[in-house]
Design an enzyme around this catalytic site. Structure first.
Site, PDB file in Angstrom:
ATOM      1  N   ASN A 125       9.359   8.259   4.607  1.00 56.61           N
ATOM      2  CA  ASN A 125       8.221   8.947   4.020  1.00 56.61           C
ATOM      3  C   ASN A 125       7.299   9.460   5.107  1.00 56.61           C
ATOM      4  OD1 ASN A 125       5.279   7.711   4.023  1.00 56.61           O
ATOM      5  ND2 ASN A 125       6.673   5.975   4.069  1.00 56.61           N
ATOM      6  N   SER A 156       0.819  -1.205   0.000  1.00 59.44           N
ATOM      7  CA  SER A 156       0.000   0.000   0.000  1.00 59.44           C
ATOM      8  C   SER A 156       0.859   1.264   0.000  1.00 59.44           C
ATOM      9  CB  SER A 156      -0.899  -0.001   1.231  1.00 59.44           C
ATOM     10  OG  SER A 156      -1.708   1.144   1.239  1.00 59.44           O
ATOM     11  N   CYS A 159      -2.077   3.834  12.277  1.00 60.89           N
ATOM     12  CA  CYS A 159      -2.631   5.198  12.328  1.00 60.89           C
ATOM     13  C   CYS A 159      -2.802   5.622  13.781  1.00 60.89           C
ATOM     14  CB  CYS A 159      -4.005   5.243  11.659  1.00 60.89           C
ATOM     15  SG  CYS A 159      -3.974   4.710   9.951  1.00 60.89           S
TER      16      CYS A 159
END
Lengths: 240, 310
Positions: free
Chosen positions: B69, B21, B131
């Site tokens: 990232n 992903s 998350c």
């Protein structure tokens, strides 16, 4: 992706090299390539480099040695081959009806302006160059630009041309449609003077071909990827 | 004849190679480089309830044998993904995809899953629990057994497809988290997500990334990822998807031996858009070199006992 053969890789200014690759696909002014500088894991990412010129399969790049990746690239010998992802970016929109064009380059921002100027000359445009460098030792393409239009060279230290920077050299006026390439601070200053033109932007990139969202910027047209939707944008659409 | 087939979460995969992903979008950027139908499956970009523009740039930094990232889950939101991205993906990729689901609250995950349940080209959900949970001080869902189990249980209740939980490695004990999600009903486990890292720019004297920290990926993290897959395999019975620094056939085989039923390849796609195709094409030859005849027979082969249901 292609393996392109190196025809030349020569020093043309201080820490600045011109590399010619052959058997390249066609490119447009303002496009770039992503080049793998070595087979090793470090450096990991490819390096995005602006296209300085293209003709008949010969692709010209000009780059400055600023870190490990470009240092390695500067040691690559003719007849070596390099792994390149080609034809990246949207390139400059050449369809302006304006006859008089100003091309503004700050440092390595001058790289894409050569090919752009050649194409604009084919469209019978009258070109004025404003090319800014740190010092005379850093200057490149001045002779080539002189063949294509009037050139105003500016250096930070005054060792060539006028002393100052691109902004002061224009007396804070840009009379014509322009194309500008250079550091973000320079582009931002140009945008406050005139929005009647296009700019080539830079962002740190992951893939360079639109898959990773590393280089996204906000514009008046929504969120855009510098590598695919750019790197060239109309100045009026850029949100600083 | 070498057999690359592997069964994963009810999907019969031609090979164990799956782009991770966030590195493959919805496939469209890769079709100019090769026919992506060769891939075993594809994990989509993270899908959230609302559109997200992501973090300010710079979002990318290079590191030794890797990269950082901090994209920030940029995606157009589930409604646009269902209306536009997934139908477009169906025209370029004929097999079932794995939809990555992300969010800030459990309700957001459930909203996304409920909507994706109606989409037919999805074979499984990958639940991204790295998350931050905004209702719990921003601690990532995957950092505690209780939170990880809770989100797994609630997603499992409403998901009409198998769910695989993608674990964060930024934890004290990943085996405990893995066991917790298995007990809570996960159909599979994907590990690892990125490790938290940083780079500093000597010219500015500041962190390179605008958000200062980011996720480290690439070959540098492979030994950590491989170790975690190995340890989790000994602790759970559900299938494992191995992720972390894979960039060649040999890496794939190491992860399969460690216990992975399939693998995800992430950062390597950014550096070489053809990496997955090249690995799929070379895998039979490399397997033959080592005397391996099938992927399925290799799963968990590095352990003394292979105790999984396939």
């Amino acid at each position: 992706m292609s393996h392109l053969v190196v025809k030349a890789n020569d020093l043309i200014a201080f820490d600045t090299y011109k590399m010619i690759l052959i058997n390249a696909l066609p490119h447009r002014p303002g496009q770039f390539i992503e080049i793998k500088v070595s087979d090793t894991m470090t450096p990991y990412l490819r390096r995005p480099l602006s296209v300085a010129d293209y003709k008949n399969g010969e692709l010209t790049l000009v780059y400055k040695v600023v870190g490990l990746g470009t240092k390695i690239l500067s040691t690559v010998k003719p007849q070596s081959s390099l792994d390149v992802i080609e034809q990246l970016g949207n390139g400059f929109n050449l369809d302006t009806v304006e006859k008089n064009i100003t091309l503004i380059g700050g440092g390595c921002g001058c790289v894409p302006l050569l090919f752009l100027a050649k194409e604009l000359r084919l469209r019978r445009k009258t070109i004025k160059f404003i090319a800014g460098f740190q010092s005379s030792k850093d200057c490149f393409f001045v002779d080539e630009f002189s063949q294509l239009g009037a050139v105003k060279v500016i250096t930070d230290d005054g060792t060539l041309g006028t002393q100052g920077n691109v902004i002061t050299a224009m007396n804070h006026i840009i009379e014509s449609y322009y194309y500008a390439v250079g550091p973000k601070s320079m582009l931002q200053a140009i945008a406050t003077i005139s929005k009647w033109g296009q700019m080539s932007l830079e962002e740190r990139m992951g893939c360079g071909f639109g898959a990773c969202m590393g280089c996204s910027i906000m514009t008046s047209q929504g969120i855009k990827r510098v590598c695919v939707d750019g790197p060239v944008f109309n100045t009026e659409d850029i949100i600083w | 004849m070498v057999n690359l087939h592997t069964n994963l979460l009810g999907m019969s995969l031609d090979n164990p190679i799956i782009p991770a992903s966030g590195t493959f979008g919805f496939g469209g950027e890769y079709t100019k480089y090769y026919d992506i139908n060769i891939l075993g499956s594809i994990v989509t970009k993270a899908i959230t309830k609302e559109p997200r523009t992501g973090n300010p740039t710079p979002r990318i930094a290079e590191t030794q044998a890797g990269m950082l990232n901090s994209i920030g889950l940029q995606n157009p939101g589930v409604d646009h993904v269902i209306a536009y991205e997934l139908p477009k993906m169906k025209t370029i990729y004929q097999k079932k995809v794995i939809a990555n689901v992300s969010g800030s609250t459990i309700d957001e995950y459930l909203d996304v899953i409920k909507k994706l349940n109606e989409v037919d080209n999805i074979g499984a959900y990958e639940i991204n629990i790295s998350c931050p949970n905004v209702k719990d001080g921003g601690m990532a869902f995957g950092t505690s057994e209780i939170m990880a189990a809770n989100i797994t249980r609630q997603c499992k209740k409403i998901a009409k497809r198998p769910i695989v939980i993608k674990l964060s490695p930024n934890v004290t004990n990943i085996v405990a988290i893995a066991k917790a999600v298995e007990n809570a009903g996960a159909d599979g486990i994907a590990l690892i997500n990125t490790l938290v890292g940083m780079a500093i720019d000597l010219k500015t004297k500041k962190p390179v990334l605008a958000r200062k920290i980011g996720g480290l990926s690439g070959p540098a993290i492979k030994p950590i990822a491989l170790r975690m897959v190995y340890q989790v395999y000994e602790a759970v019975k559900i299938p494992i998807i191995g992720i972390g620094g894979i960039n060649c056939c040999e890496d794939v085989l190491e992860f399969i031996l460690a216990g992975a039923t399939a693998v995800e390849i992430g950062s390597a796609n950014l550096v070489d858009p053809c990496i997955c195709k090249n690995i799929i094409e070379r895998l039979p030859c490399v397997m033959e070199k080592y005397g391996f005849s099938s992927i399925e027979n290799l799963i968990g082969g590095a352990h003394e006992t292979r105790n999984h249901r396939l």
